[in-house]
Motif scaffolding. Structure first.
Motif, PDB file in Angstrom:
ATOM      1  N   ARG A  28     -92.178 -64.592 -86.123  1.00  0.00           N
ATOM      2  CA  ARG A  28     -92.197 -64.981 -84.731  1.00  0.00           C
ATOM      3  C   ARG A  28     -93.472 -64.499 -84.053  1.00  0.00           C
ATOM      4  N   ASP A  29     -93.970 -63.295 -84.469  1.00  0.00           N
ATOM      5  CA  ASP A  29     -95.226 -62.796 -83.936  1.00  0.00           C
ATOM      6  C   ASP A  29     -96.343 -63.767 -84.272  1.00  0.00           C
ATOM      7  N   ALA A  30     -96.412 -64.166 -85.525  1.00  0.00           N
ATOM      8  CA  ALA A  30     -97.503 -65.030 -85.960  1.00  0.00           C
ATOM      9  C   ALA A  30     -97.488 -66.348 -85.238  1.00  0.00           C
ATOM     10  N   ALA A  31     -96.279 -66.815 -84.847  1.00  0.00           N
ATOM     11  CA  ALA A  31     -96.186 -68.121 -84.215  1.00  0.00           C
ATOM     12  C   ALA A  31     -96.561 -68.092 -82.743  1.00  0.00           C
ATOM     13  N   PHE A  32     -96.365 -66.933 -82.115  1.00  0.00           N
ATOM     14  CA  PHE A  32     -96.534 -66.918 -80.671  1.00  0.00           C
ATOM     15  C   PHE A  32     -97.613 -65.955 -80.190  1.00  0.00           C
ATOM     16  N   TYR A  33     -97.812 -64.866 -80.878  1.00  0.00           N
ATOM     17  CA  TYR A  33     -98.677 -63.821 -80.354  1.00  0.00           C
ATOM     18  C   TYR A  33    -100.154 -64.150 -80.537  1.00  0.00           C
ATOM     19  N   ARG A  34    -100.972 -63.868 -79.519  1.00  0.00           N
ATOM     20  CA  ARG A  34    -102.401 -64.164 -79.546  1.00  0.00           C
ATOM     21  C   ARG A  34    -103.162 -63.044 -80.255  1.00  0.00           C
ATOM     22  N   HIS A  35    -103.145 -63.044 -81.579  1.00  0.00           N
ATOM     23  CA  HIS A  35    -103.888 -62.032 -82.330  1.00  0.00           C
ATOM     24  C   HIS A  35    -105.389 -62.178 -82.134  1.00  0.00           C
ATOM     25  N   ASP A  36    -105.842 -63.361 -81.789  1.00  0.00           N
ATOM     26  CA  ASP A  36    -107.278 -63.534 -81.562  1.00  0.00           C
ATOM     27  C   ASP A  36    -107.752 -62.716 -80.366  1.00  0.00           C
ATOM     28  N   LEU A  37    -106.859 -62.481 -79.401  1.00  0.00           N
ATOM     29  CA  LEU A  37    -107.240 -61.657 -78.257  1.00  0.00           C
ATOM     30  C   LEU A  37    -107.293 -60.185 -78.633  1.00  0.00           C
ATOM     31  N   ASP A  38    -106.469 -59.766 -79.604  1.00  0.00           N
ATOM     32  CA  ASP A  38    -106.641 -58.425 -80.166  1.00  0.00           C
ATOM     33  C   ASP A  38    -108.017 -58.306 -80.797  1.00  0.00           C
ATOM     34  N   GLY A  39    -108.412 -59.348 -81.529  1.00  0.00           N
ATOM     35  CA  GLY A  39    -109.732 -59.342 -82.141  1.00  0.00           C
ATOM     36  C   GLY A  39    -110.843 -59.325 -81.104  1.00  0.00           C
ATOM     37  N   LEU A  40    -110.654 -60.052 -79.997  1.00  0.00           N
ATOM     38  CA  LEU A  40    -111.647 -60.027 -78.922  1.00  0.00           C
ATOM     39  C   LEU A  40    -111.754 -58.629 -78.334  1.00  0.00           C
ATOM     40  N   ARG A  41    -110.622 -57.969 -78.227  1.00  0.00           N
ATOM     41  CA  ARG A  41    -110.642 -56.591 -77.751  1.00  0.00           C
ATOM     42  C   ARG A  41    -111.440 -55.711 -78.712  1.00  0.00           C
ATOM     43  N   GLY A  42    -111.300 -55.969 -80.018  1.00  0.00           N
ATOM     44  CA  GLY A  42    -112.081 -55.222 -81.000  1.00  0.00           C
ATOM     45  C   GLY A  42    -113.570 -55.460 -80.849  1.00  0.00           C
ATOM     46  N   ILE A  43    -113.961 -56.721 -80.617  1.00  0.00           N
ATOM     47  CA  ILE A  43    -115.369 -57.037 -80.379  1.00  0.00           C
ATOM     48  C   ILE A  43    -115.869 -56.305 -79.145  1.00  0.00           C
ATOM     49  N   ALA A  44    -115.063 -56.321 -78.087  1.00  0.00           N
ATOM     50  CA  ALA A  44    -115.476 -55.713 -76.822  1.00  0.00           C
ATOM     51  C   ALA A  44    -115.679 -54.209 -76.965  1.00  0.00           C
ATOM     52  N   ILE A  45    -114.759 -53.509 -77.654  1.00  0.00           N
ATOM     53  CA  ILE A  45    -114.922 -52.059 -77.790  1.00  0.00           C
ATOM     54  C   ILE A  45    -116.120 -51.738 -78.662  1.00  0.00           C
TER      55      ILE A  45
END
Length: 728
Positions: A28-45
């Motif tokens: 359900r996480d994979a279907a709905f959760y925006r993991h790409d925004l976690d990755g964007l957070r990684g880029i930002a830090i």
């Protein structure tokens, strides 16, 4: 700043998905959760840390985090507010924020306190105590804003807690947004019905626009203070929340979403190199990182809005949703907390202004290790509960007890750290307050025991006694005009007249200009009462009498337009008041070479006084203590083990061989040059201590205690310049 803000597991689900720390994401996480925004957070830090450590610049990553925080937090709060029957009591949400944000912060603050004691001089401990309390109370941004606008603290070293300003902004936003949305929902849920979303969109749009307009105004008025201002930063979070309210209703073609993602990433990656964020944010240029973040959020909007897409995302989003970027994003909050203090403490330890490549790499590596440990063993257990291994450690206990016992123990340790940090900060501040209260005796120090300037001008004997003011007393050893509020601050363009010396005397000296004219008030007050003249003040912080069209704040070179406005007013008033003499500074230190100079922008001032026939007591400015191009505090140097010589400067570095004012005496008959350099410096060196008295209370203002000892020599020069008396 909250780099990994409290977030829902989905931007569409009515409730968050909760999983144990370290457990793999469910389907359900994979279907709905925006993991790409976690990755964007990684880029930002990564951008934040790299630009801080190696380039000394603002990358725009903070603004990315602000927009993401508004998106995640705003989406969840709005979804709850618009869910029929959902509880609108904010208590659980506030508790969730506390559990999410405070543990890691407390640990980093506690570690920073230890490093402060080990590495920094005790003169810096009070500032750390103030800022640690401000960080725990989530008002660090306002503490820094006050410091930025405080001329007397402008030369202080960069704080190891400076980066926590953004977390304070977010904490204040979270609370205000939560109360606003839940309050509106509680009052208008029945009235608005299915139009709630529209009402919230209109409300958020209005608030976003209002905050942005205010940010532009504040940026143009006082950028240094606006940088930390919650109201000037709110639009970045509000825009993220607004996107969260709209994203579920967008249908965008793949080619447009891919374009959005590519453009967004390019803008975010290039922002630090192309935009000087320290001087341009939070003004219009902040739209670049914030707008890019919004584009990236929208680039995968169809994934949650249109089930027919099958969860497909553009390739940049799929790249950022991979494990390395998501892993980096998951510990972004802790990495942000750790990297800045480690960098500052390393620079304080080495005494350098910047790190080389290897040192920077080590700082980043250590920061990464500590961030991983903090996330794994502090953040996640207190946020999600202990990992399965911890739960299986005591199989004989009930499941609830097995889950709660490690969490309670860890929470107790963090709570004790917070209590200890708070108590220690208050205790040190109390100690400093008591020592400064004892410093009231400075005005009555024995002239024989503490000759100060008389050791230079009269060869007075100097007994072996402790220096006064002490390193802790120095910061508050200020002239009466500052304590009486008789000097206009940065924002004030009013002329404040106060009278000192013999207030009933007919003869008048107008003390005019900036704080380097102000610190002479102590000696002038003594002389006025002795020789029967009054001293009337015309003072503004950091603002000498000048015709400069775009004045700059000396020390940080920030534009100072209100100085120009004040100068126009004060010159008219001085000429109208017609004092017997105007006492002001006539020189400034060179910024590009050793020595001092009379700026060309002072010539117009002398011309106006010449035309008005008002004589000028033109005082040569006292030396500014500078090393490696930056001001330093001699009290800090002495607290670190230095002495009067090692904490001083070569005279030739700060004073030219000849007083620059003398070159203009023939041109302007009103000039009466005064030069107290020999009461401050020896022929070869300007020491930090003379006659058992500390010369400076900061990097370039004479301490009030030392100024008292200069009164006799100033009296001799003033008597000769005015003709009112003759002292030998």
């Amino acid at each position: 700043m909250t780099l990994a803000p409290p977030r829902p597991a989905s931007v569409t689900d009515p409730g968050p998905l909760r999983r144990a720390a370290g457990s793999p994401p469910k389907a359900r996480d994979a279907a709905f959760y925006r993991h790409d925004l976690d990755g964007l957070r990684g880029i930002a830090i990564a951008l934040v840390a790299v630009f801080h450590v190696w380039f000394g610049r603002v990358s725009g990553g903070v603004d990315v985090f602000l927009a993401l925080s508004g998106f995640f937090f705003g989406s969840r709060v709005l979804r709850t507010a618009m869910t029929p029957g959902a509880s609108l009591w904010p208590g659980p949400e506030i508790l969730r924020l506390v559990r999410r944000l405070l543990p890691a912060l407390v640990v980093v603050l506690a570690a920073s306190a230890v490093l402060t004691i080990l590495i920094q001089p005790q003169t810096r401990w009070e500032t750390f105590a103030d800022q640690s309390l401000a960080s725990l109370g989530y008002f660090q941004n306002w503490e820094l804003a006050n410091t930025a606008s405080d001329y007397l603290r402008a030369g202080e070293a960069v704080s190891p807690l400076q980066h926590i300003w953004s977390m304070s902004v977010q904490g204040q936003f979270y609370l205000a947004f939560l109360l606003l949305v839940f309050g509106c929902a509680l009052l208008f849920r029945r009235v608005l019905g299915r139009h709630q979303r529209t009402a919230f969109v209109v409300l958020l749009s209005a608030l976003t626009i209002a905050s942005f307009v205010y940010a532009v105004h504040a940026h143009n008025t006082d950028q240094a203070t606006a940088y930390y201002n919650t109201f000037a930063r709110a639009w970045e979070l509000l825009l993220g929340a607004l996107v969260g309210a709209l994203v579920g209703h967008l249908r965008l073609p793949m080619w447009l979403r891919t374009t959005f993602a590519v453009v967004a990433l390019a803008a975010i990656l290039s922002c630090g190199a192309l935009i000087d964020g320290v001087n341009e944010f939070p003004g219009p240029w902040a739209l670049v990182p914030v707008g890019a973040t919004v584009l990236f959020i929208l680039s995968a909007a169809n994934r949650v809005a249109d089930p027919h897409t099958g969860g497909r995302m553009p390739w940049p989003n799929r790249l950022l949703a991979t494990r390395p970027f998501v892993a980096l994003g998951s510990m972004a909050y802790s990495l942000y907390l750790w990297h800045w203090p480690l960098l500052i403490y390393w620079l304080a330890y080495t005494g350098e202004d910047r790190v080389n490549f290897l040192e920077g790499a080590v700082v980043l590596l250590v920061s990464g290790v500590l961030a991983w440990l903090t996330t794994r063993y502090i953040e996640n257990p207190l946020r999600y509960g202990p990992a399965p291994a911890a739960a299986d450690a005591a199989p004989s206990l009930p499941l609830r007890a097995r889950l709660r016992r490690p969490t309670i123990a860890l929470g107790s340790v963090v709570t004790l750290l917070a209590v200890a940090l708070t108590a220690t900060s208050f205790t040190w501040r109390k100690h400093v307050t008591i020592e400064r209260a004892n410093g009231k005796e400075l005005s009555g120090l024995s002239a024989r025991d503490y000759p100060g300037a008389r050791a230079l001008t009269e060869n007075a004997k100097v007994p072996k006694l402790p220096m006064r003011p002490t390193v802790l007393e120095a910061r508050k050893d200020l002239p009466r005009t500052t304590e009486d509020g008789c000097i206009s601050d940065f924002d004030n363009v009013d002329i404040i007249n106060c009278t000192y010396g013999d207030e009933n005397a007919e003869r008048t000296i107008a003390l005019a200009g900036g704080s380097h004219a102000e610190h002479w008030i102590t000696a002038l007050d003594l002389l006025g009462r002795k020789y029967g003249f009054k001293v009337v003040t015309y003072l503004k912080m950091g603002c000498p009498l000048t015709t400069e069209q775009v004045p700059l704040v000396m020390g940080n070179n920030q534009p100072y337009p209100k100085c120009r406005e004040w100068n126009d007013k004060v010159m008219d008033k001085l000429i109208a008041d017609r004092p017997d003499f105007v006492f002001t500074t006539s020189t400034r230190p060179w910024n590009i070479k050793p020595g001092d100079v009379m700026p060309a922008t002072y010539i117009g001032i002398w011309e106006r006084f010449e035309e008005a026939g008002i004589p000028v007591l033109a005082m040569r400015d006292t030396p500014w203590l500078v090393r490696n191009g930056k001001p330093y505090f001699p009290a800090d140097c002495i607290a670190e083990g230095g002495d009067a010589i090692s904490c001083g400067v070569k005279r030739s570095d700060v004073l030219s061989e000849r007083n620059p004012t003398l070159d203009f005496v023939d041109r302007f008959s009103v000039l009466r040059p005064l030069d107290m350099s020999d009461a401050v410096c020896r022929p070869d060196i300007c020491r930090a201590v003379e006659g058992n008295v500390l010369l400076y209370h900061d990097a370039h203002h004479i301490s009030t205690t030392y100024m008292r000892t200069m009164a006799d020599e100033l009296g001799r020069q003033l008597g000769a310049a005015t003709g009112w008396w003759a002292d030998r």
